[in-house]
Design a protein around this motif. Structure first.
Motif, PDB file in Angstrom:
ATOM      1  N   ASN A  32      30.407 -33.820 -43.755  1.00 47.34           N
ATOM      2  CA  ASN A  32      30.492 -32.418 -44.136  1.00 47.34           C
ATOM      3  C   ASN A  32      30.799 -32.359 -45.626  1.00 47.34           C
ATOM      4  O   ASN A  32      31.814 -32.883 -46.068  1.00 47.34           O
ATOM      5  N   GLU A  37      35.547 -34.172 -42.536  1.00 50.15           N
ATOM      6  CA  GLU A  37      35.020 -34.529 -41.223  1.00 50.15           C
ATOM      7  C   GLU A  37      33.497 -34.563 -41.242  1.00 50.15           C
ATOM      8  O   GLU A  37      32.856 -33.953 -42.091  1.00 50.15           O
ATOM      9  N   ASP A  38      32.916 -35.259 -40.297  1.00 53.51           N
ATOM     10  CA  ASP A  38      31.473 -35.286 -40.146  1.00 53.51           C
ATOM     11  C   ASP A  38      31.016 -34.048 -39.379  1.00 53.51           C
ATOM     12  O   ASP A  38      31.812 -33.339 -38.783  1.00 53.51           O
ATOM     13  N   TYR A  39      29.713 -33.805 -39.404  1.00 57.25           N
ATOM     14  CA  TYR A  39      29.154 -32.690 -38.651  1.00 57.25           C
ATOM     15  C   TYR A  39      27.966 -33.197 -37.825  1.00 57.25           C
ATOM     16  O   TYR A  39      27.386 -34.238 -38.119  1.00 57.25           O
ATOM     17  N   GLU A  41      24.378 -31.461 -36.297  1.00 59.53           N
ATOM     18  CA  GLU A  41      23.535 -30.267 -36.328  1.00 59.53           C
ATOM     19  C   GLU A  41      22.403 -30.426 -35.316  1.00 59.53           C
ATOM     20  O   GLU A  41      21.740 -31.459 -35.283  1.00 59.53           O
ATOM     21  N   SER A  61      31.334 -28.852 -36.405  1.00 57.96           N
ATOM     22  CA  SER A  61      32.002 -29.362 -37.597  1.00 57.96           C
ATOM     23  C   SER A  61      33.463 -28.952 -37.570  1.00 57.96           C
ATOM     24  O   SER A  61      33.779 -27.777 -37.425  1.00 57.96           O
ATOM     25  N   GLU A  62      34.346 -29.943 -37.708  1.00 57.15           N
ATOM     26  CA  GLU A  62      35.777 -29.636 -37.783  1.00 57.15           C
ATOM     27  C   GLU A  62      36.195 -29.256 -39.193  1.00 57.15           C
ATOM     28  O   GLU A  62      37.259 -28.706 -39.392  1.00 57.15           O
ATOM     29  N   PRO A  66      29.321 -26.438 -42.555  1.00 59.31           N
ATOM     30  CA  PRO A  66      28.558 -27.045 -43.654  1.00 59.31           C
ATOM     31  C   PRO A  66      27.270 -26.268 -43.867  1.00 59.31           C
ATOM     32  O   PRO A  66      26.887 -25.448 -43.045  1.00 59.31           O
ATOM     33  N   GLY A  70      23.728 -30.403 -43.993  1.00 57.25           N
ATOM     34  CA  GLY A  70      24.857 -30.970 -44.728  1.00 57.25           C
ATOM     35  C   GLY A  70      24.871 -30.717 -46.213  1.00 57.25           C
ATOM     36  O   GLY A  70      25.683 -31.294 -46.936  1.00 57.25           O
ATOM     37  N   ASN A 101      35.030 -24.768 -34.207  1.00 55.78           N
ATOM     38  CA  ASN A 101      34.225 -25.915 -34.630  1.00 55.78           C
ATOM     39  C   ASN A 101      32.733 -25.813 -34.303  1.00 55.78           C
ATOM     40  O   ASN A 101      31.981 -26.723 -34.614  1.00 55.78           O
TER      41      ASN A 101
END
Length: 109
Positions: A32, A37-39, A41, A61-62, A66, A70, A101
């Motif tokens: 992200n 954190e990662d996301y 999609e 996404s936490e 994004p 991304g 999230n």
């Protein structure tokens, strides 16, 4: 419950090994750009061609919402979500929070 780095790595591997669920055209996983954190999609649809293409789907996404695939954009609060519009252009995007999230997005080029 959040996604750990190990979970993200496993998910990236699985994306290439399993069939996508019905209705999912593409899955993107990455960092992200606005958080730590990662996301993930899930692109659910697209329409148009070339410079007049639109995309929509949901993302997890936490780190906050994004941008499309991304890419960080300067989103501003707008009603029940966030809005971005390209200065001096016609590209725009809208993100709405579905629940904690989880976000619904649309991107228009």
């Amino acid at each position: 419950q959040g996604l750990s780095r190990l979970t993200i790595n496993r998910l990236q591997i699985l994306l290439y090994e399993v069939k996508r669920p019905i209705g999912v055209e593409e899955i993107c996983v990455g960092p992200n750009p606005i958080g730590n954190e990662d996301y993930v999609e899930f692109q659910m649809g697209s329409a148009g061609f070339g410079l007049s293409t639109s995309y929509w789907g949901v993302m997890f996404s936490e780190g906050g919402p994004p941008g499309f695939q991304g890419v960080a954009q300067d989103y501003v609060p707008d009603g029940d979500g966030w809005f971005w519009e390209e200065p001096d252009g016609d590209n725009w995007s809208r993100i709405t929070q579905l629940e904690e999230n989880w976000y619904l997005y649309e991107m228009h080029f």
